[in-house]
Scaffold this motif. Structure first.
Motif, short mmCIF file in Angstrom:
data_model
loop_
_atom_site.label_atom_id
_atom_site.label_comp_id
_atom_site.label_asym_id
_atom_site.label_seq_id
_atom_site.Cartn_x
_atom_site.Cartn_y
_atom_site.Cartn_z
N ASP A 8 -16.81 -21.54 -10.99
CA ASP A 8 -16.12 -21.47 -9.71
C ASP A 8 -14.94 -22.43 -9.69
O ASP A 8 -14.96 -23.47 -10.34
N GLY A 9 -13.94 -22.08 -8.90
CA GLY A 9 -12.82 -22.99 -8.70
C GLY A 9 -11.77 -22.88 -9.79
O GLY A 9 -11.95 -22.18 -10.80
N PRO A 10 -10.67 -23.57 -9.60
CA PRO A 10 -9.57 -23.53 -10.57
C PRO A 10 -9.93 -24.27 -11.85
O PRO A 10 -10.82 -25.13 -11.85
N PRO A 11 -9.26 -23.95 -12.94
CA PRO A 11 -9.52 -24.70 -14.19
C PRO A 11 -9.04 -26.14 -14.04
O PRO A 11 -8.19 -26.45 -13.21
N PRO A 12 -9.60 -27.05 -14.84
CA PRO A 12 -9.19 -28.47 -14.74
C PRO A 12 -7.74 -28.64 -15.15
O PRO A 12 -7.22 -27.86 -15.96
N PRO A 13 -7.06 -29.65 -14.61
CA PRO A 13 -5.67 -29.90 -15.02
C PRO A 13 -5.59 -30.18 -16.51
O PRO A 13 -6.48 -30.81 -17.09
N PRO A 14 -4.54 -29.72 -17.16
CA PRO A 14 -4.41 -29.93 -18.61
C PRO A 14 -4.05 -31.38 -18.93
O PRO A 14 -3.43 -32.07 -18.13
N PRO A 15 -4.42 -31.84 -20.10
CA PRO A 15 -4.02 -33.20 -20.51
C PRO A 15 -2.53 -33.24 -20.79
O PRO A 15 -1.95 -32.28 -21.32
N VAL A 16 -1.89 -34.36 -20.45
CA VAL A 16 -0.46 -34.53 -20.70
C VAL A 16 -0.19 -35.74 -21.59
O VAL A 16 0.94 -35.95 -22.00
N GLN A 17 -1.22 -36.52 -21.89
CA GLN A 17 -1.04 -37.74 -22.68
C GLN A 17 -2.37 -38.08 -23.34
O GLN A 17 -3.43 -37.90 -22.74
N VAL A 50 -8.77 -44.12 -13.96
CA VAL A 50 -7.99 -43.47 -15.01
C VAL A 50 -8.06 -41.96 -14.81
O VAL A 50 -9.16 -41.40 -14.66
N PRO A 51 -6.92 -41.25 -14.79
CA PRO A 51 -6.92 -39.79 -14.51
C PRO A 51 -7.38 -38.99 -15.73
O PRO A 51 -6.60 -38.33 -16.41
N MET A 52 -8.66 -39.01 -15.99
CA MET A 52 -9.22 -38.39 -17.17
C MET A 52 -9.06 -36.87 -17.16
O MET A 52 -9.19 -36.22 -16.13
N ALA A 53 -8.80 -36.32 -18.33
CA ALA A 53 -8.82 -34.88 -18.52
C ALA A 53 -10.25 -34.45 -18.83
O ALA A 53 -11.00 -35.17 -19.50
N PHE A 54 -10.63 -33.29 -18.30
CA PHE A 54 -11.98 -32.78 -18.50
C PHE A 54 -11.93 -31.43 -19.20
O PHE A 54 -10.95 -30.68 -19.08
N SER A 55 -13.01 -31.12 -19.90
CA SER A 55 -13.13 -29.81 -20.51
C SER A 55 -13.39 -28.76 -19.45
O SER A 55 -13.82 -29.07 -18.33
N ALA A 56 -13.13 -27.50 -19.79
CA ALA A 56 -13.44 -26.40 -18.88
C ALA A 56 -14.90 -25.99 -19.07
O ALA A 56 -15.61 -26.50 -19.94
N GLY A 57 -15.36 -25.07 -18.24
CA GLY A 57 -16.72 -24.57 -18.37
C GLY A 57 -17.61 -25.01 -17.23
O GLY A 57 -17.18 -25.63 -16.27
#
Length: 252
Positions: A8-17, A50-57
Motif C-alpha cells: 500500500d502507499g507510494p514507493p519509498p523516495p529514491p536514494p540521492v547520496q 538522518v534521512p535514510m533510504a529504505f527498500s521497497a516491498g
C-alpha cells in the motif's frame, strides 16, 4: 489466478547520496555482535534524523551495507558501513549526529561521500595489535620467528557449513614485537591480508601454538588498528575512504 499483491502507499523516495562511515568499537562494546550493532545503528539513525533510504516491498528496511566486521570480542578502530539517504546531507554533520546518538564505546570517526566501486574491494588487509599480558618480549619474539620460518601452518575453525582447514601463515605480511607498558607484557602488531576464508588473530594465535609450545597465561587483548587498501610495495595499509586520486599504490 489471484492478482499479485503490492504494498500500500507510494514507493519509498529514491536514494540521492551514499555515505561511507568509519567507526570504532571500544571497551565493553567489543563484545557486541554484528546484529547488536545493527540494532543500535538503526535506533541512532532514527534519533539523529538522518534521512535514510529504505527498500521497497512489504517489509522496508534501511539501505545499510556492512563490510568485514571484526569478530565479537575484538576491539576495532576501523569498522565500516555504507548508508544511502534520500536528501543531500553534510557528511560531517551526519558524523556528529550519529556519534552523539550511538552508545558509549561506539565512536564514529569519519563520514565521507562514497566513491565509485565497492567498499569491500578496498578492504584488502588489516593491521592488528595483540597485547599479551604476562608474556616476556623475548619469548613472543622467538614464537613469532618460528611461525614466520614456516611456509605453511594449517589451522582449522568451525564455520556454518562445518569445520574447515586453511593456511594461517601466508596472509601474515608484516610483524613487529615490542614491550608493553607493564612488564611482563609483549605486544604483537601484524598485517594480515584478507583471504577466503579470512585469517583472524585467533587463527594466528592457534598457529603460534602449533609451531611452538606457546601458552600465554591469559588470552590477548586484540584490537584492529586499521584496514584498507594493501600497498605491497610500501607494506602499508591505506585508508579505504580516501578518494581514488588520493590513494597511493595498487588497488588489486
Amino acid at each position: 489466478m489471484s492478482p499479485q499483491r503490492t504494498p500500500d502507499g507510494p514507493p519509498p523516495p529514491p536514494p540521492v547520496q551514499k555515505l561511507r562511515v568509519q567507526y570504532a568499537r571500544r571497551g565493553r562494546l567489543r563484545f557486541s555482535s554484528t546484529r547488536d550493532f545493527a540494532r543500535a545503528l538503526e535506533r541512532a539513525l532514527r534519533r539523529s534524523g538522518v534521512p535514510m533510504a529504505f527498500s521497497a516491498g512489504f517489509h522496508p528496511h534501511p539501505k545499510i551495507s556492512y563490510a568485514n566486521g571484526a569478530p565479537t570480542g575484538m576491539a576495532s578502530e576501523a569498522e565500516y558501513f555504507e548508508i544511502s539517504v534520500t536528501e543531500h546531507v553534510d557528511p560531517e554533520a551526519v558524523r556528529v549526529a550519529l556519534d552523539e546518538a550511538l552508545p558509549e564505546g561506539i565512536d564514529v570517526i569519519q563520514v565521507v561521500d562514497a566513491t565509485p566501486g565497492a567498499l569491500a574491494d578496498r578492504l584488502q588487509a588489516s593491521r592488528w595489535r595483540m597485547v599479551f599480558a604476562g608474556v616476556e618480549v623475548e619469548e613472543l619474539q622467538r614464537v613469532v620467528d618460528a611461525f614466520l620460518a614456516q611456509e605453511r601452518v594449517e589451522v582449522s575453525r568451525m564455520f556454518k557449513r562445518g569445520r574447515k582447514s586453511f593456511d594461517a601463515r601466508e596472509p601474515v605480511r608484516e610483524t613487529r614485537v615490542e614491550a608493553g607498558p607493564d612488564a611482563p607484557c609483549a605486544i604483537l602488531t601484524m598485517v594480515v591480508r584478507h583471504t577466503t576464508p579470512a585469517v583472524r588473530p585467533d587463527d594466528v594465535l592457534t598457529a603460534l601454538s602449533l609451531v611452538t609450545p606457546f601458552a600465554p597465561p591469559r588470552p590477548p587483548m586484540v584490537t584492529r588498528l586499521e584496514q584498507g587498501v594493501w600497498d605491497e610495495a610500501d607494506a602499508t595499509v591505506i585508508d579505504p575512504l580516501m578518494t581514488d586520486e588520493d590513494t597511493v599504490g595498487p588497488m588489486g
